[in-house]
Design a protein around this motif. Structure first.
Motif, mmCIF file in Angstrom:
data_model
loop_
_atom_site.group_PDB
_atom_site.id
_atom_site.type_symbol
_atom_site.label_atom_id
_atom_site.label_comp_id
_atom_site.label_asym_id
_atom_site.label_seq_id
_atom_site.Cartn_x
_atom_site.Cartn_y
_atom_site.Cartn_z
ATOM 1 N N ARG A 176 47.925 19.508 27.026
ATOM 2 C CA ARG A 176 49.352 19.213 26.844
ATOM 3 C C ARG A 176 50.128 19.541 28.116
ATOM 4 N N GLU A 177 49.771 20.662 28.759
ATOM 5 C CA GLU A 177 50.465 21.070 29.987
ATOM 6 C C GLU A 177 50.204 20.056 31.110
ATOM 7 N N VAL A 178 48.994 19.504 31.154
ATOM 8 C CA VAL A 178 48.695 18.460 32.153
ATOM 9 C C VAL A 178 49.553 17.231 31.873
ATOM 10 N N ASN A 179 49.636 16.819 30.608
ATOM 11 C CA ASN A 179 50.442 15.647 30.255
ATOM 12 C C ASN A 179 51.904 15.825 30.641
ATOM 13 N N LYS A 180 52.400 17.064 30.555
ATOM 14 C CA LYS A 180 53.802 17.351 30.883
ATOM 15 C C LYS A 180 54.022 17.642 32.359
ATOM 16 N N GLY A 181 52.934 17.645 33.138
ATOM 17 C CA GLY A 181 53.068 17.877 34.579
ATOM 18 C C GLY A 181 53.234 19.332 34.947
ATOM 19 N N VAL A 213 33.645 31.866 37.344
ATOM 20 C CA VAL A 213 34.994 32.008 36.812
ATOM 21 C C VAL A 213 35.049 31.581 35.352
ATOM 22 N N VAL A 214 35.599 32.470 34.534
ATOM 23 C CA VAL A 214 35.881 32.172 33.126
ATOM 24 C C VAL A 214 37.382 32.347 32.936
ATOM 25 N N CYS A 215 38.040 31.344 32.397
ATOM 26 C CA CYS A 215 39.487 31.395 32.170
ATOM 27 C C CYS A 215 39.785 31.371 30.682
ATOM 28 N N ALA A 216 40.982 31.810 30.316
ATOM 29 C CA ALA A 216 41.374 31.813 28.910
ATOM 30 C C ALA A 216 42.864 31.521 28.793
ATOM 31 N N THR A 217 43.237 30.922 27.687
ATOM 32 C CA THR A 217 44.649 30.625 27.435
ATOM 33 C C THR A 217 44.860 30.402 25.943
ATOM 34 N N ASN A 218 46.071 30.708 25.472
ATOM 35 C CA ASN A 218 46.397 30.340 24.095
ATOM 36 C C ASN A 218 47.243 29.071 24.069
ATOM 37 N N ARG A 219 47.454 28.469 25.251
ATOM 38 C CA ARG A 219 48.099 27.161 25.334
ATOM 39 C C ARG A 219 47.024 26.074 25.339
ATOM 40 N N ASP A 220 47.421 24.869 24.980
ATOM 41 C CA ASP A 220 46.528 23.725 25.162
ATOM 42 C C ASP A 220 46.864 23.138 26.531
ATOM 43 N N LEU A 221 46.018 23.402 27.510
ATOM 44 C CA LEU A 221 46.303 22.973 28.877
ATOM 45 C C LEU A 221 46.311 21.459 29.016
ATOM 46 N N VAL A 237 48.526 4.946 27.506
ATOM 47 C CA VAL A 237 47.835 6.086 26.887
ATOM 48 C C VAL A 237 47.870 7.257 27.866
ATOM 49 N N SER A 238 48.116 8.449 27.359
ATOM 50 C CA SER A 238 48.209 9.642 28.213
ATOM 51 C C SER A 238 46.831 10.094 28.684
ATOM 52 N N ARG A 239 46.838 10.941 29.709
ATOM 53 C CA ARG A 239 45.579 11.434 30.269
ATOM 54 C C ARG A 239 44.735 12.147 29.208
ATOM 55 N N TYR A 240 45.359 13.009 28.457
ATOM 56 C CA TYR A 240 44.711 13.650 27.305
ATOM 57 C C TYR A 240 45.590 13.311 26.107
ATOM 58 N N HIS A 241 45.211 12.300 25.362
ATOM 59 C CA HIS A 241 46.116 11.749 24.359
ATOM 60 C C HIS A 241 45.932 12.390 22.986
ATOM 61 N N LEU A 242 44.704 12.401 22.489
ATOM 62 C CA LEU A 242 44.507 12.992 21.160
ATOM 63 C C LEU A 242 43.100 13.542 21.011
ATOM 64 N N SER A 272 51.171 13.682 23.901
ATOM 65 C CA SER A 272 51.134 12.429 24.669
ATOM 66 C C SER A 272 52.544 11.888 24.888
ATOM 67 N N THR A 273 52.681 11.049 25.901
ATOM 68 C CA THR A 273 53.999 10.479 26.242
ATOM 69 C C THR A 273 54.462 9.490 25.181
ATOM 70 N N ASN A 274 53.605 8.578 24.768
ATOM 71 C CA ASN A 274 53.996 7.530 23.829
ATOM 72 C C ASN A 274 53.620 7.829 22.385
ATOM 73 N N GLY A 275 52.965 8.949 22.144
ATOM 74 C CA GLY A 275 52.692 9.380 20.786
ATOM 75 C C GLY A 275 51.530 8.644 20.124
ATOM 76 N N THR A 276 51.230 9.106 18.915
ATOM 77 C CA THR A 276 50.168 8.531 18.090
ATOM 78 C C THR A 276 50.780 8.189 16.732
ATOM 79 N N SER A 277 50.415 7.039 16.174
ATOM 80 C CA SER A 277 50.975 6.666 14.869
ATOM 81 C C SER A 277 49.932 5.940 14.035
ATOM 82 N N THR A 278 50.196 5.908 12.738
ATOM 83 C CA THR A 278 49.381 5.121 11.817
ATOM 84 C C THR A 278 50.302 4.509 10.778
#
Length: 446
Positions: free
Chosen positions: A273-278, A263-271, A56-61, A77-83
């Motif tokens: 996901r960026e953590v999961n991708k390194g 400190v207040v930060c902002a982004t339009n990315r989902d960080l 399971v990824s660090r931030y999976h779903l 996530s690295t291994n994905g989510t399925s049903t």
């Protein structure tokens, strides 16, 4: 300081609850319930459900209760989510659905009703909103403003992240101290360190005097770091160190400079996901996202449009009726628009209507649809210069002419596809944002 009406009152409403149970895997039997209406799952601390499964990824779903359905969003996530053998990136599922994450299976279900606090009003500083999502956000802002924890604002481009950051500052005990903004996406990598931490005289060519960076200028107040997802990886440890130690060294300096900054930060990315991708440090994400506030897109709160139109008209100095600038039929059209540019697009619309004395056509309306020749297509004649003219030039000039023309065509199509969102265009084209901005200016597209 922005006008903040006090006292602010809040009240609680009930929302559908959310329950997650691990039915297979190393953490079988573990359960968690949503404190409000969202649950995050992964192996990193800070998730609502922390798993030990190494597949399971660090931030999976992320799971969110939306009425009688549950929204499932895989966070890259690295291994994905399925049903039931179907891969899921973003889907609405029925309560009772079993999701597979690596070796782990989760059952997601409705739980006991949860309580959500809403602001008893429709404004906070320069923020306006009567939609429940906005009143929930404004209530959370008032709560988080009472502490000095770091806040991460997420949301689409144009939703009003800087206005939200300013509202946090103005509702806090730091309201009378400086509020500094740094756009991490608009500066070249070589300039960001100097803008954040300052530099000493002689630190580099052109450094003719000491420069106080944003951290120093914001001392005692709030530092707003916009587009934090664009911060180069080489500078992420420097920022982490400054946040942890509350001190830093200027570029070219030896002595530590101590500061007291929220400190207040902002982004339009989902960080996540960026953590999961390194691409973004997990420890830095922990530090800046102590509290995560999501700003809803305008298309998700169209009941706020009339309120926002009036607010922007008053800000622009219009004291007459709203209908005199935006008639009822036009207001109905605004509420049907998809608003790819969000609140920023609406503000531009209102200012244009006031300046021109007529309602401008919205992007996407028939009159605003680009003509066939407005954006070069694959079938367009390329290159535009006759071949015999190109052959008469020396190789270097002919090649430069063709490359320049192709570059302009590519950028126009790219920006059209990305709805003029430079950050998204930079990601899709794999061009660094600062260089992409230079290219756009060179071709007259900015």
């Amino acid at each position: 300081m922005a006008d903040v009406t006090v006292p602010h009152r809040a009240f609680e409403v009930s929302v559908h609850g959310l329950l997650v149970e691990v039915v297979r895997g190393p953490d079988s039997g573990a359960t968690t319930r949503a404190r409000e209406d969202t649950i995050t799952v992964g192996t990193a601390e800070g998730n609502d459900l922390v798993l030990t499964d190494d597949t399971v990824s660090r931030y999976h779903l992320e799971l969110k209760n939306v009425g009688d359905r549950i929204l499932v969003v895989d966070l890259g996530s690295t291994n994905g989510t399925s049903t039931q053998g179907v891969h899921v990136e973003r889907a609405s599922v029925a309560p009772g659905t079993v999701l597979t994450l690596g070796k782990t299976a989760l059952r997601v279900d409705s739980g006991a009703p949860a309580k959500v606090e809403l602001l008893d009003g429709d404004r906070l500083g320069d923020m306006r909103g009567q939609a429940p999502a906005m009143r929930k956000l404004m209530s959370r802002i008032l709560r988080v403003a009472q502490s000095d924890v770091s806040v991460l604002l997420i949301g689409d481009t144009g939703v009003g992240k800087e206005v939200t950051a300013r509202a946090i500052h103005d509702a806090s005990s730091r309201a009378d101290e400086p509020f500094e903004t740094v756009d991490c996406g608009s500066l070249s990598p070589t300039l960001i360190a100097s803008e954040l931490f300052g530099h000493e005289k002689g630190a580099f060519t052109g450094a003719t005097q000491r420069h106080a960076g944003a951290f120093e200028r914001a001392n005692g107040g709030t530092l707003f770091l916009d587009e934090i997802g664009e911060l180069p990886s080489a500078l992420q440890p420097n920022l982490l160190g400054a946040l942890e130690r509350r001190s830093f060294r200027r570029v070219g300096g030896q002595d530590p400079v101590r500061v007291d900054v929220r400190v207040v930060c902002a982004t339009n990315r989902d960080l996540r996901r960026e953590v999961n991708k390194g691409r973004f440090r997990q420890d830095l994400y922990y530090r800046i996202a102590v509290v995560l506030l999501e700003i809803p897109a305008l298309r998700e709160r169209t009941e706020d449009i009339e309120l926002l139109v009036e607010h922007f008209l008053r800000e622009a100095g219009h004291s007459g009726s709203v209908e005199a600038v935006v008639p009822e039929a036009a207001m109905e059209a605004l509420e049907q628009h998809t608003w790819p540019g969000n609140v920023r697009e609406l503000r531009n619309f209102v200012e244009a209507a006031l300046a021109m004395g007529e309602v401008p056509t919205l992007y996407g309306d028939p009159e605003m649809t680009p003509h066939e020749d407005a954006v070069p297509s694959a079938e367009s004649a390329f290159p535009s210069k006759p071949l015999d003219e190109l052959y008469a030039m020396n190789y270097k000039d002919a090649r430069a002419a063709i490359v320049d023309e192709f570059e302009g065509m590519y950028l126009r199509v790219l920006m059209e596809r990305c709805r003029e969102n430079v950050s998204r265009a930079a990601r899709e084209s794999d061009i660094h944002r600062s260089y992409l901005t230079q290219m756009l200016k060179r071709h007259g597209l900015r």
